[in-house]
Scaffold this motif. Sequence first.
Motif, short mmCIF file in Angstrom:
data_model
loop_
_atom_site.label_atom_id
_atom_site.label_comp_id
_atom_site.label_asym_id
_atom_site.label_seq_id
_atom_site.Cartn_x
_atom_site.Cartn_y
_atom_site.Cartn_z
N CYS A 1 35.25 44.01 27.37
CA CYS A 1 36.17 43.24 28.21
C CYS A 1 36.92 44.18 29.15
O CYS A 1 37.34 45.25 28.75
CB CYS A 1 37.15 42.50 27.29
SG CYS A 1 38.50 41.70 28.16
N HIS B 1 39.78 43.79 30.48
CA HIS B 1 41.24 43.81 30.33
C HIS B 1 41.65 45.11 29.66
O HIS B 1 41.06 45.49 28.65
CB HIS B 1 41.68 42.62 29.47
CG HIS B 1 43.16 42.42 29.48
ND1 HIS B 1 44.01 43.07 28.62
CD2 HIS B 1 43.94 41.64 30.27
CE1 HIS B 1 45.25 42.69 28.88
NE2 HIS B 1 45.24 41.83 29.87
N CYS C 1 41.55 46.01 25.75
CA CYS C 1 40.82 45.02 24.95
C CYS C 1 39.46 45.59 24.55
O CYS C 1 38.78 46.20 25.35
CB CYS C 1 40.64 43.73 25.74
SG CYS C 1 39.83 42.44 24.78
N CYS D 1 36.59 39.03 27.94
CA CYS D 1 36.35 38.24 26.74
C CYS D 1 36.88 36.83 27.02
O CYS D 1 37.55 36.62 28.03
CB CYS D 1 37.06 38.86 25.54
SG CYS D 1 38.85 38.75 25.62
N HIS E 1 40.82 36.58 27.54
CA HIS E 1 41.36 37.18 28.76
C HIS E 1 40.84 36.46 30.00
O HIS E 1 41.54 36.39 31.01
CB HIS E 1 41.08 38.68 28.80
CG HIS E 1 41.98 39.45 27.88
ND1 HIS E 1 41.52 40.29 26.91
CD2 HIS E 1 43.34 39.43 27.78
CE1 HIS E 1 42.57 40.78 26.24
NE2 HIS E 1 43.67 40.28 26.77
ZN LIG Z 1 39.67 40.80 26.37
#
Ligand SMILES: [Zn+2]
Length: 164
Positions: A5, A7, A10, A31, A34
């Motif tokens: 992911c 983010h 993450c 993901c 997010h």
């Molecule tokens: Zn994520």
Amino acid sequence: MIKKCDHPGCTKAGVCRAPKTRDLKEYWMFCKEHAAEYNKNWNYYANMTPDEIEEDWERQTFGKSRSKNTKQDQADYIKFLNDFISGRDTFDKMPAKKSLPSETVAAFKTLELPITASWREIGAKYRALAKKYHPDSAGSKSGNAEKFAKISSAYQHLKRYFAK
Ligand SMILES: [Zn+2]
């Protein structure tokens, strides 16, 4: 191979595609969680003009729109919002600088954040603190106005710092 992911921090698999820019040429891979968070914010602001975003933001932060800023302030702020919407990657991937200007370090400290905080974290923290210490919600207890002014100027400083 499945990418992680996008983010920051993450570690889940990036399975959902989310547009990075308004022209939809580049994508993040997030993901599910997010992606949902990102799309919520994206959709929310994508249909608003910069003026509307600003008003909405102020309403959320202060409970009402403040009186209009100077033209230059507004222009700066609109530029900042556009940058934020179209280039989150630059905000989220700030390089770890070896020596930050002392004013910048102090601004992070005022906002009770580590100097590695992302722009999004700064925004969220500022909104929380501004709400807490705003004279309208905190009352006229001594120190609140000063604290509010300090928080605001720290935020303004970081805004300029991140917009560079
Ligand atoms: Zn994520």
